[in-house]
Design a protein around this motif. Structure first.
Motif, mmCIF file in Angstrom:
data_model
loop_
_atom_site.group_PDB
_atom_site.id
_atom_site.type_symbol
_atom_site.label_atom_id
_atom_site.label_comp_id
_atom_site.label_asym_id
_atom_site.label_seq_id
_atom_site.Cartn_x
_atom_site.Cartn_y
_atom_site.Cartn_z
ATOM 1 N N SER A 165 123.049 24.126 -7.316
ATOM 2 C CA SER A 165 122.884 24.824 -8.591
ATOM 3 C C SER A 165 124.223 25.028 -9.285
ATOM 4 C CB SER A 165 122.231 26.180 -8.349
ATOM 5 O OG SER A 165 123.089 27.010 -7.557
ATOM 6 N N ARG A 166 124.165 25.331 -10.583
ATOM 7 C CA ARG A 166 125.388 25.605 -11.344
ATOM 8 C C ARG A 166 126.069 26.860 -10.810
ATOM 9 N NH1 ARG A 166 126.907 28.475 -16.162
ATOM 10 N NH2 ARG A 166 124.788 29.316 -16.334
ATOM 11 N N TRP A 167 125.281 27.857 -10.450
ATOM 12 C CA TRP A 167 125.869 29.080 -9.913
ATOM 13 C C TRP A 167 126.680 28.789 -8.652
ATOM 14 C CZ3 TRP A 167 121.404 33.269 -10.093
ATOM 15 C CH2 TRP A 167 121.167 33.635 -11.421
ATOM 16 N N PHE A 168 126.123 27.966 -7.761
ATOM 17 C CA PHE A 168 126.862 27.716 -6.526
ATOM 18 C C PHE A 168 128.067 26.803 -6.778
ATOM 19 C CE2 PHE A 168 127.509 26.094 -2.134
ATOM 20 C CZ PHE A 168 127.763 27.321 -1.547
ATOM 21 N N ASP A 169 127.946 25.922 -7.743
ATOM 22 C CA ASP A 169 129.098 25.106 -8.109
ATOM 23 C C ASP A 169 130.219 26.002 -8.620
ATOM 24 O OD1 ASP A 169 130.270 22.482 -8.396
ATOM 25 O OD2 ASP A 169 130.096 22.770 -10.569
ATOM 26 N N ASN A 170 129.860 27.005 -9.430
ATOM 27 C CA ASN A 170 130.853 27.962 -9.918
ATOM 28 C C ASN A 170 131.414 28.809 -8.775
ATOM 29 O OD1 ASN A 170 130.663 27.107 -12.537
ATOM 30 N ND2 ASN A 170 129.425 28.828 -13.253
ATOM 31 N N PHE A 171 130.554 29.118 -7.785
ATOM 32 C CA PHE A 171 131.036 29.859 -6.618
ATOM 33 C C PHE A 171 132.170 29.094 -5.945
ATOM 34 C CE2 PHE A 171 130.938 30.327 -2.000
ATOM 35 C CZ PHE A 171 131.067 31.699 -1.840
ATOM 36 N N LYS A 172 131.994 27.798 -5.781
ATOM 37 C CA LYS A 172 133.028 26.995 -5.122
ATOM 38 C C LYS A 172 134.274 26.859 -6.002
ATOM 39 C CE LYS A 172 130.055 23.683 -4.261
ATOM 40 N NZ LYS A 172 129.464 22.408 -3.775
ATOM 41 N N LYS A 173 134.067 26.842 -7.317
ATOM 42 C CA LYS A 173 135.208 26.737 -8.240
ATOM 43 C C LYS A 173 135.845 28.093 -8.511
ATOM 44 C CE LYS A 173 133.310 22.728 -10.711
ATOM 45 N NZ LYS A 173 132.693 22.268 -11.997
ATOM 46 N N ARG A 174 135.186 29.176 -8.038
ATOM 47 C CA ARG A 174 135.614 30.559 -8.259
ATOM 48 C C ARG A 174 135.582 30.910 -9.736
ATOM 49 N NH1 ARG A 174 133.790 32.260 -4.825
ATOM 50 N NH2 ARG A 174 135.011 34.169 -4.651
ATOM 51 N N LEU A 175 134.470 30.539 -10.379
ATOM 52 C CA LEU A 175 134.259 30.815 -11.792
ATOM 53 C C LEU A 175 133.019 31.689 -11.969
ATOM 54 C CD1 LEU A 175 134.763 27.203 -13.258
ATOM 55 C CD2 LEU A 175 136.453 29.065 -13.219
ATOM 56 N N ASP A 176 132.929 32.353 -13.094
ATOM 57 C CA ASP A 176 131.724 33.106 -13.469
ATOM 58 C C ASP A 176 130.896 32.281 -14.445
ATOM 59 O OD1 ASP A 176 132.097 35.480 -11.997
ATOM 60 O OD2 ASP A 176 133.629 36.138 -13.425
ATOM 61 N N PRO A 177 129.550 32.421 -14.415
ATOM 62 C CA PRO A 177 128.773 33.203 -13.463
ATOM 63 C C PRO A 177 128.571 32.434 -12.156
ATOM 64 C CG PRO A 177 127.300 32.160 -15.032
ATOM 65 C CD PRO A 177 128.689 31.793 -15.459
ATOM 66 N N GLY A 178 128.711 33.135 -11.065
ATOM 67 C CA GLY A 178 128.492 32.528 -9.767
ATOM 68 C C GLY A 178 129.535 32.884 -8.737
ATOM 69 N N LYS A 179 130.733 33.241 -9.175
ATOM 70 C CA LYS A 179 131.845 33.432 -8.236
ATOM 71 C C LYS A 179 131.491 34.415 -7.114
ATOM 72 C CE LYS A 179 135.411 35.932 -9.429
ATOM 73 N NZ LYS A 179 136.666 36.413 -10.040
ATOM 74 N N ASP A 180 130.839 35.491 -7.466
ATOM 75 C CA ASP A 180 130.488 36.524 -6.476
ATOM 76 C C ASP A 180 128.982 36.671 -6.329
ATOM 77 O OD1 ASP A 180 133.223 37.283 -5.999
ATOM 78 O OD2 ASP A 180 133.177 38.254 -7.977
ATOM 79 N N TYR A 181 128.248 35.575 -6.569
ATOM 80 C CA TYR A 181 126.788 35.637 -6.578
ATOM 81 C C TYR A 181 126.159 35.333 -5.211
ATOM 82 C CZ TYR A 181 126.177 36.016 -11.682
ATOM 83 O OH TYR A 181 126.149 36.443 -12.990
#
Length: 588
Positions: free
Chosen positions: A148-164
């Motif tokens: 998902s985009r959220w988890f991709d952002n988690f790996k990139k340490r970006l919002d939305p998703g970084k701390d999701y």
């Protein structure tokens, strides 16, 4: 005077919920943010409590969006045509299993909660179904796809998703965590900040969300509001028992999980007083019951113990375990109800048998299912041993015989008996599409995917299905017609209201029997089912029928002439003895 006493009720309740979840935030500010995300004002009027949002006419169809397909046509269009043409008057509610873009698990690894999978159709197709039926949608709230985009952002340490997404470490004490799978709990991923370990209750492709971050909760409030705008009226909270995690605990059924359900219900019922929340918690019976709360959590809970108990009853010819369980079940108070089902897109869970059926009898059930071509899914118990967790088989094949005698010629009668029992019990009945049309094991799909659950996830070509339902020599047609007629009959009986009175009757181990009485007490129905392949004789005097009433079997139309005589039940025959005929009911 308490500080909250002057606040509008919605705001007061939201502050109470949030204080349990996030005691260190500015409570009122977050409460107002979530209220606004649901499109509400803080002064929104509360719904009337303890109101039944269902009656005897309610019956749910469970189906994938592509359970029936036609070349060059969107599957959701094909599905709607089938429901319109074949199920009028039989079902009024439809649960379309996750219809979003996904990466695995047949839809339960959601990549985008706000899109319809283009392979199925679009939001207009969903709304078209919602315009004619009560639509149930999954809220896959515990986890999200690793793609998902959220988890991709988690790996990139970006919002939305970084701390999701929820993180832990292999050195943490995770020994008490309750797992439904044998796969590793933690998955290592590389991020822009280095290596991290994410919590995966179900699989490495299904990464658990972090509800300790209030932004995640706010996202799901937005998602639910979007579903409401598209006509969804029933929300199935998938795998919700695992929602809140705490290292060093079992991380199941935690207080915060229950509080999130209460919070979401508060928002949903203020937005749409006729909307319903259902919790999907495939756990032992006593744990499952807690999700009613004090009529302030789930409106409806799945009756997860019913499928394995009813299956065991019909394969053993002994209803003692089923009766014992039913006598222990508390009546659902007004405003709550049970969802009764025998089969679903998943296998038949065995964990709900904990405390109800001992290991020896459970193993007898597992052996019978293997004999009838089914598969068994295992998980490791806390003692470190593999334990049967789920049996995977099409329900029609599961009922092809008995434990003692093997396959026999009573398969269709046994199958119909199971469903007649299910639809008469206290609660709302739900039919998996492959049970309604008696689909058999799909070994080709099982071999293709390598996943046990695929055995009961057949995809019908529309023409092949219609041909099967038109052929009077095939079991599909016979069963589909009889179940449909029984459902249309059932929905006219006030004694089958989901909250009507229910009492267990004791007529031996070979006859499962119970009494239903309508809320207004104008109708009584005595439901008797022979759960054996031998004829059963019942002394009518033992049932205690009122002598001044005329009693008729609604299913056969036959009237009892002698209330002091005997009732003969053929193998797997069910009777619904009523003091009120269908014509009387319609006139009333």
């Amino acid at each position: 005077m308490p500080e909250n006493s002057s606040k509008p009720e919605l705001l007061r309740r939201m502050v109470e919920h949030i204080s349990v979840l996030y005691p260190n935030v500015e409570l009122e500010a977050l409460a107002k943010e979530l209220i606004s995300a649901m499109g509400l004002e803080v002064t929104a009027e509360p719904p009337r409590p303890h109101r039944n949002l269902w009656d005897q006419a309610d019956c749910l169809l469970i189906t994938y969006g592509n359970s029936i397909v036609k070349p060059d046509e969107k599957p959701l269009t094909t599905l709607k045509r089938f429901i319109d043409d074949y199920l009028q008057g039989a079902v009024n509610s439809v649960h379309i299993l996750p219809f979003f873009p996904y990466s695995s698990d047949d839809g339960f690894s959601v990549m985008d909660y706000l899109m319809v999978n283009p392979a199925l159709g679009d939001w207009e197709d969903i709304t078209a179904i919602a315009d004619n039926y009560k639509l149930m949608s999954d809220v896959v709230i515990n986890h999200m796809s690793a793609r998902s985009r959220w988890f991709d952002n988690f790996k990139k340490r970006l919002d939305p998703g970084k701390d999701y997404f929820f993180e832990a470490h292999p050195d943490d004490d995770l020994s008490e965590v309750v797992r439904p799978r044998n796969s590793p709990l933690l998955t290592e991923v590389e991020t822009a900040d280095g290596s991290r370990y994410v919590w995966c209750t179900f699989s490495a492709d299904q990464v658990d969300l972090n509800f300790k971050n209030p932004a995640v909760l706010a996202e799901f409030v937005n998602i639910i509001r979007h579903y409401l705008s598209r006509g969804v009226k029933i929300f199935r909270m998938d795998a919700v028992a695992f929602l809140w995690k705490e290292v060093g605990t079992p991380s199941i059924h935690l207080q915060e999980t229950h509080e999130i359900i209460k919070l979401l219900r508060t928002l949903v019922e203020h937005h749409s007083p006729d909307a319903v929340i259902i919790t999907e918690t495939n756990v032992p019976n006593r744990e499952n019951l807690t999700y009613f709360g004090n009529a302030n959590e789930a409106h409806i809970i799945y009756n997860f113990s019913l499928p394995p108990l009813l299956l065991y009853t019909l394969l053993s010819g002994d209803c003692r375990h089923l009766k014992t369980w039913m006598m222990s079940m508390p009546p659902a108070q007004a405003g709550t109800a049970y969802l009764n089902f025998i089969a679903s897109h998943d296998g038949i869970g065995l964990r709900p048998l904990d405390g109800l059926v001992d290991d020896e009898h459970r193993e007898e059930l597992v052996k019978a299912i293997r004999k009838f071509g089914g598969k068994v899914t295992y998980r490791k118990s806390r003692e470190g041993v593999d334990k049967a967790y789920e049996i995977n088989i099409a329900l029609y094949d599961a009922l092809k015989g008995t434990m003692e005698g093997g396959a026999d010629h009573w398969q269709s009668q046994r199958f119909i008996c199971a469903h007649l029992i299910m639809m008469a019990l206290e609660g709302v009945p739900a039919f998996y599409i492959h049970s309604l049309i008696a689909t058999e094991n799909d070994y080709a799909k099982l071999e293709n995917t390598g996943h046990n659950r695929s055995i009961n996830r057949h995809v019908w070509q529309e023409q092949a299905l219609y041909d099967a339902l038109a052929d009077k020599d095939r079991h599909h047609q016979i069963i589909f017609e009889q179940l449909g007629d029984s459902l249309r009959l059932r929905c006219q009986q006030p004694a089958f209201h989901p909250n009507a009175t229910q009492f267990t009757l004791h007529l031996g181990t070979g006859v499962f029997a119970f009494w239903r009485q309508s809320i207004q007490r104008e109708q009584s129905i005595f439901c008797l089912s022979n759960v054996t392949r031998s004829e059963q004789l019942i002394n009518l005097a033992d049932i205690n029928l009122i002598g001044t009433d005329q009693w008729t079997d609604l299913l056969s139309g036959e009237t009892l002439a002698d209330l002091e005589g005997q009732l003969k039940l053929s193998p797997y025959q069910t009777v619904w003895l009523s003091n009120l005929l269908v014509s009387d009911t319609l006139a009333g």
